[in-house]
Design an enzyme around this catalytic site. Structure first.
Site, PDB file in Angstrom:
ATOM      1  CG  HIS A 110      -3.919   2.782   3.082  1.00  0.00           C
ATOM      2  ND1 HIS A 110      -5.063   2.202   3.595  1.00  0.00           N
ATOM      3  CD2 HIS A 110      -3.958   2.557   1.740  1.00  0.00           C
ATOM      4  CE1 HIS A 110      -5.749   1.648   2.611  1.00  0.00           C
ATOM      5  NE2 HIS A 110      -5.109   1.844   1.473  1.00  0.00           N
ATOM      6  CB  CYS A 117      -6.045   1.051  -3.986  1.00  0.00           C
ATOM      7  SG  CYS A 117      -4.763  -0.146  -3.604  1.00  0.00           S
TER       8      CYS A 117
END
Length: 639
Positions: free
Chosen positions: A560, A26
């Site tokens: 994020h 990720c």
């Protein structure tokens, strides 16, 4: 290959490429699926230059790298000869292979907040009654009790939603199954003489008051129950999936739920419900039998190993047992004995704060201690005690001593309530008030804290940990970031409109512990992310849920959006820039659908962190609670 050696070391220490089922990444970490996690040398990986930490969660072995994870991932794929794929693809491929612990966590996690909130209200109501502030006949007491009982009484409806969603079915069908189980009229049908009695003379003897198409129905009380609705949801999801394959598309919208409910609910009342209820009773009796063999030993074991259970996610296996005990017996000693563990943890953190001379540890200790008071111990565990090893062991000893005291006093919880100090009211017996069990919980909590604190002070943090440690890279010493840009003091502005919270409150320990960088978290109230600085886009994950920026003055910033939103595979996110693009402060970078993300079961709590914070002399965070794009958020001061 800049990261070839790091990649080789990682592959070697996860047990070699033959131990890797898959690897994806990720925005911050490599996510391995290993055949045997015991073959991985976690300590060696954590000590590698270029690795932030290692986290084991959800069946994944996560190696946290930081912003440059795409380059490391590419090197790992090349070195190991692995197949390149997206994190979302990997998650979707393994949805049906979830472990028991993962299934339980997925079912209970979405409702834990409300479960804790309603339990706290019920607990405080019991406290106010025990202190004589409220009468049980008063309207205030009754309304507060209604709030406190609301979720727990109708638990099958809520679990029906989360369980069938986990098993791949339609959430509202799951809710309908749960609602059928607590339909109030059915409880009135058990009065009067039974039609017949099944299993006479056995422990399963059951009177029958109604039939369904001539088949006897054993009516049970499913209010507050756990196991029946989870099994019913599993069965219902399978039925729904089969029906979707056989019913024509033109009538699926109403015929699939029609037949799913028509098949699932009667079978639940006839077979699944009674069997599941008997299983629950036997499970409750078994756990209480084990506990009663020696409450002190049981408390010592659970209290001592509770934090280890949390690290490996094993505590989820005890949650349904505890809730089942509350349903069947009205109280639970299993979770009741772990109460001192979090206080032993913060006692050790306070000892670290007083003992160490390392500024980074002192800085991390304060927010970790505060969050630990309220039961959120992940920042303390992953950011302080576990990396130092000795304080973590000491905190386990403190938890064990506290657990033994709770066991000796026969302390039990009478409701699921808040964590930390908010868990105190859950030990109040609604029928008996402030019993020995309640005072045992208080004593166990205090003693666990003192043991963790004193032992950490006495035995320290390990050789060399008391003194300051400096390990600047050549770039940091020269006042430059990884790209060679000379660092200057600057202000990082808010990229969102929303409410500012602490990183330590995030559920992802890599962010909450500060391991990836320092900064803040924001709960966005508008689905738009604006550039907090002028600079370049250094990283943009393909799913558009996270972005890395390097400012013109050298700050490396990671934003994020949400937690675990990589699993959405880009749904609800639209990027207006590309990796490598030049951006100006205030420019719209990403749009996202808050309602859609939350509706899919994900949090939008967003960390905004400076990943190269250690290259600055100081990082100051604004104290404002609400912000809009362009407001001052973080200020970094160059050395």
């Amino acid at each position: 290959m800049k990261y070839e050696q790091l990649a080789r070391d990682i592959v070697k220490n996860v047990g070699g490429k033959e131990n890797v089922n898959s690897v994806v990444h990720c925005i911050t970490r490599l996510r391995f699926k290993l055949k045997d996690e015991t073959k991985a040398n976690t300590d060696a990986i954590k000590n590698m230059e270029g690795v932030v930490t290692v986290i084991k969660s959800g069946g994944q072995y996560q190696v946290v790298i930081g912003n440059h994870v795409p380059d490391v991932y590419k090197a790992v794929v090349d070195v190991g000869g692995f197949h390149s794929q997206s994190a979302a693809d990997d998650e979707n491929a393994d949805k049906q292979k979830s472990s028991f612990i993962d299934i339980i966590a997925s079912i209970f996690t979405p409702i834990l907040g409300v479960l804790a909130a309603t339990g706290m209200i019920k607990g405080f109501n019991a406290l106010f009654t025990a202190l004589g502030w409220l009468e049980p006949t008063s309207g205030t007491y009754q309304i507060l009790n209604a709030i406190g009982d609301s979720l727990f009484y109708f638990f099958p409806i809520f679990l029906g939603y989360t369980a069938i969603k986990k098993f791949g079915g339609s959430p509202f069908i799951g809710m309908a199954i749960g609602a059928s189980l607590v339909y109030p009229t059915l409880s009135t049908l058990t009065s009067g003489e039974p039609i017949t009695t099944l299993f006479s003379g056995t422990v399963f003897q059951s009177p029958v008051h109604i039939t369904f198409l001539g088949v006897p129905v054993i009516l049970m009380s499913y209010a507050s129950s756990v196991i029946p609705v989870i099994l019913a949801a599993f069965f219902g999801a399978k039925v729904e999936k089969w029906l979707r394959n056989v019913i024509p598309d033109v009538v699926k919208a109403f015929l699939v739920p029609f037949f799913t409910l028509l098949i699932t609910v009667p079978i639940t009342f006839l077979v699944i419900g009674p069997i599941a209820t008997w299983i629950g009773v036997l499970l409750g009796q078994a756990t209480l039998w084990l506990y009663n063999l020696s409450p002190m030993i049981a408390g010592f074991f659970v209290g001592g190993f509770w934090q280890v259970f949390v690290i490996f996610g094993l505590h989820w296996g005890l949650v349904p047992i505890a809730i089942n005990n509350l349903t069947v017996h009205g109280a639970d000693p299993v979770l009741g004995t772990m109460f001192g563990a979090s206080f032993a943890q913060i006692g050790a953190v306070l000892g670290v704060w007083l003992k160490t001379k390392e500024q980074k540890l002192k800085t991390l200790s304060v927010p970790a201690f505060i969050s630990g008071i309220f039961g959120v111990t992940e920042p303390a565990i992953y950011g302080i005690t576990l990396p130092l090893k000795r304080p973590f062991i000491i905190s386990c000893i403190g938890g064990a001593v506290g657990g033994a005291i709770l066991g000796f006093c026969k302390s039990q919880i009478y409701m699921v309530g808040g964590l930390g100090i908010f868990g105190i009211p859950t030990y109040i017996d609604p029928a008996g008030g402030l019993t020995l069990g309640f005072w045992g919980a208080i004593i166990g909590m205090v003693v666990a804290f003192i043991v963790g604190f004193i032992l950490t002070l006495l035995f320290g943090l390990g050789k060399g940990k008391e003194s300051a440690q400096v390990s600047d890279t050549p770039a940091a010493a020269a006042g430059q970031n990884q790209a060679g840009v000379r660092l200057s003091s600057e202000v990082i502005f808010s990229p969102f409109k929303g409410r500012v919270t602490s990183l330590s409150l995030l559920k992802d320990e890599a962010f909450s512990s500060g391991a990836l960088g320092k900064g803040v978290a924001i709960e966005p109230s508008e689905g738009k992310l604006f550039a907090p600085v002028s600079g370049t886009v250094s990283a943009l994950f393909p799913t558009n849920h996270a972005i890395g920026l390097t400012s013109d003055k050298g700050a490396e910033i990671l934003v994020h959006i949400g937690m675990d939103t990589v699993e959405l595979d880009g749904k609800f996110f639209t990027a207006h820039v590309s990796q490598g693009a030049r951006v100006e402060k205030g420019q719209l970078l990403i749009e996202f659908d808050i309602a859609g993300i939350e509706g899919a079961g994900y949090s939008v709590s967003t960390p905004i962190i400076v990943t190269n914070h250690d290259q600055y002399q100081q990082l100051d965070i604004s104290t404002v609670k609400t912000v809009k794009p362009g407001d001052r958020l973080i200020e970094v001061k160059a050395k």
